[in-house]
Design a protein around this motif. Sequence first.
Motif, short mmCIF file in Angstrom:
data_model
loop_
_atom_site.label_atom_id
_atom_site.label_comp_id
_atom_site.label_asym_id
_atom_site.label_seq_id
_atom_site.Cartn_x
_atom_site.Cartn_y
_atom_site.Cartn_z
N TYR A 182 0.85 -1.19 0.00
CA TYR A 182 0.00 0.00 0.00
C TYR A 182 0.88 1.24 0.00
O TYR A 182 2.11 1.15 0.16
CB TYR A 182 -0.95 -0.02 1.21
CG TYR A 182 -1.94 -1.17 1.15
CD1 TYR A 182 -3.22 -1.00 0.63
CD2 TYR A 182 -1.57 -2.44 1.59
CE1 TYR A 182 -4.11 -2.06 0.56
CE2 TYR A 182 -2.46 -3.51 1.51
CZ TYR A 182 -3.73 -3.32 0.99
OH TYR A 182 -4.60 -4.37 0.90
N VAL A 183 0.26 2.40 -0.19
CA VAL A 183 1.01 3.66 -0.29
C VAL A 183 1.09 4.27 1.11
O VAL A 183 0.11 4.83 1.61
CB VAL A 183 0.32 4.62 -1.27
CG1 VAL A 183 1.14 5.91 -1.40
CG2 VAL A 183 0.15 3.97 -2.64
N TRP A 184 2.26 4.17 1.71
CA TRP A 184 2.48 4.68 3.06
C TRP A 184 3.44 5.88 3.02
O TRP A 184 4.39 5.90 2.25
CB TRP A 184 3.10 3.60 3.95
CG TRP A 184 2.23 2.41 4.20
CD1 TRP A 184 2.23 1.22 3.53
CD2 TRP A 184 1.23 2.28 5.21
NE1 TRP A 184 1.31 0.36 4.05
CE2 TRP A 184 0.67 0.98 5.09
CE3 TRP A 184 0.74 3.12 6.21
CZ2 TRP A 184 -0.35 0.52 5.93
CZ3 TRP A 184 -0.26 2.66 7.05
CH2 TRP A 184 -0.79 1.38 6.90
N GLN A 185 3.15 6.86 3.87
CA GLN A 185 4.03 8.03 3.99
C GLN A 185 4.04 8.51 5.44
O GLN A 185 3.05 8.36 6.16
CB GLN A 185 3.55 9.17 3.09
CG GLN A 185 3.82 8.97 1.61
CD GLN A 185 5.30 8.96 1.28
OE1 GLN A 185 6.09 9.68 1.89
NE2 GLN A 185 5.68 8.13 0.31
N ASP A 186 5.17 9.05 5.81
CA ASP A 186 5.26 9.64 7.15
C ASP A 186 4.37 10.88 7.23
O ASP A 186 4.26 11.65 6.27
CB ASP A 186 6.71 10.04 7.46
CG ASP A 186 7.62 8.83 7.62
OD1 ASP A 186 7.13 7.77 8.06
OD2 ASP A 186 8.80 8.93 7.26
N CYS A 187 3.72 11.04 8.34
CA CYS A 187 2.94 12.25 8.58
C CYS A 187 2.95 12.53 10.07
O CYS A 187 3.01 11.60 10.89
CB CYS A 187 1.51 12.11 8.06
SG CYS A 187 0.62 10.66 8.68
N THR A 188 2.92 13.77 10.40
CA THR A 188 3.02 14.14 11.80
C THR A 188 1.67 14.02 12.49
O THR A 188 0.62 14.33 11.92
CB THR A 188 3.53 15.59 11.93
OG1 THR A 188 2.65 16.45 11.22
CG2 THR A 188 4.93 15.71 11.36
N GLN A 189 1.71 13.55 13.71
CA GLN A 189 0.50 13.36 14.50
C GLN A 189 0.61 14.24 15.74
O GLN A 189 1.53 14.09 16.54
CB GLN A 189 0.35 11.89 14.89
CG GLN A 189 -0.81 11.59 15.80
CD GLN A 189 -2.13 11.50 15.05
OE1 GLN A 189 -2.18 11.76 13.86
NE2 GLN A 189 -3.20 11.15 15.75
N ALA A 190 -0.33 15.16 15.86
CA ALA A 190 -0.30 16.06 17.01
C ALA A 190 -1.72 16.44 17.40
O ALA A 190 -2.56 16.70 16.53
CB ALA A 190 0.51 17.32 16.68
#
Length: 541
Positions: A234-242
């Motif tokens: 699948y298409v995974w990318q880092d993203c910030t969680q806040a």
Amino acid sequence: MVEEEAKSLPMELSEKGGVENNGFVQNEAFDDKETVTISQEEMPKTCIGGLSSYEEPALKPYAGMPKEVLLKFSSQARYRVTREILFWLIIAAAIVLVCATIAIIALSPKCLDWWQASPIYQIYPRSFKDSNMDGNGDLKGIQEKLDHITYLNIKTIWITSFYKSPLKGLGYGAEDFYDIDPMFGSMNDFENLLAAIHDRGLKVIMDLIPNHTSDKHRWFQLSRNRTGKYTDYYVWQDCTQAAGSATPPNNWVSVFGNSSWQFDDVRKQCYFHQFGKEQPDLNFHNLAVQQEIHDIIKFWLGKGIDGFSFSAVKFLLEATHLRDEPQVNKSQNPESVTAYSQLYHDYTTTQVGMHDIIRSFRQTMNQFSSEPGRYRFMGSDGDENIEATMMYYGTTFIQEADFPFNFNLINMKNLSGNSIFEAVNLWMKNMPAEKWPNWAVGSPNAARISSRIGKEYVNVMNMLLLTLPGTPVTYYGEEIGMENIASDNVSEEHISSDPTFPEKSPMQWDGKVNAGFTEGNSTWLPVNSDYQSVNVEVGIC
């Protein structure tokens, strides 16, 4: 005594001035040499002025001429010229015949294949016929009603998605591509249906949406846990969680609105979804994912289906650079972009390499098309742009879809002679040479004819559909003029999960309770209130 008379006969003939044969067979007692030639010594001689001269008698063709005499006549001009004229006339006639045969073959229309020779009848299985009284249509129900389809002289049935699914998107996010959803029956039910369809000389095609799966799919569960080869399925990318919300990698939005990135608590990354968050997109840059789809195609073709309709294929690839897509209104605040229509989707649709993937699907299907009469049909959806849609036909040398489905007649803004002409002309003038057109007037994702343009035009549109060149594509219930249902008495779950539910109401078979769709007490969607006057029993039988 007889022998002496026979020998004296040639001499007597000689004395009369020559030998004549008027077609009679010689006396078998004659000596062969005596009958062929007579020596000069035996020929009469005449003296003129004291000189001896010999006049050879004129020789005429006769039956039974020996080779030497025949050659003498055949070399004469009158026979030679006639013979040559006849020879060249025969040669010329043979050449003309060959050329005429080639021209007839070249100019004659090709024999129509099965997917060209009959309308395609699209069935939404949950709404066609319920066989077990649970209120949901199923595969056995379709089998029960095959006589209706043959009565309509339909030769091809198109069954929409029935894969095992949690039914978010009503089956368009498969949990298992190799199994039947229990709502519709079992694999054994499918095999029985397939056999019954083929026994009637019909064909069946089914949906395949390779772009995404359900988030309940085994592949996704393995991918979110970074298990082996499934890590990049699948298409995974880092993203910030806040503060309980994730900041997506870019401004891409889903077809249903809002960001197309969803944070996953297990993997601690965002996955990409062009549709609902329960439908994560597969990573088609990964060759292993492409091979999985090829294996699915082979599985169902091995079961005996006659073709596929590939949907959502323009979404197969997305740009790897992840740049923001351009806004339609550049002055709009980027933070307020939430609707799909507010962006130009330059990086998430119709990317370079997408058509190569579709053509590879075609090549796999061709492996099952070698047997006479077993050609496997391939259809696809198209694009908003007519030039982009025509690319799904493939090229002169590279085969792709047999045709992309044509919804021009459905998408008309208003009904008039000019609008119909423009819709038809738009397709025909842009279609590549030697390709085959098609026309649809109904779909699970579009309002029914009666609701779209009016009841009075149902027969007109159906007649138009059957008279245009190409393959007609119709949707269950359009043959009797079914209408969309109102939202009254429809559960909020159905309304929120599928805005196209009004055109998916149960098939109206007769005027009995629940329109003959089920013998149970309820239906998954309400039956249209007009079922007593609009049904198969009244409209067709």
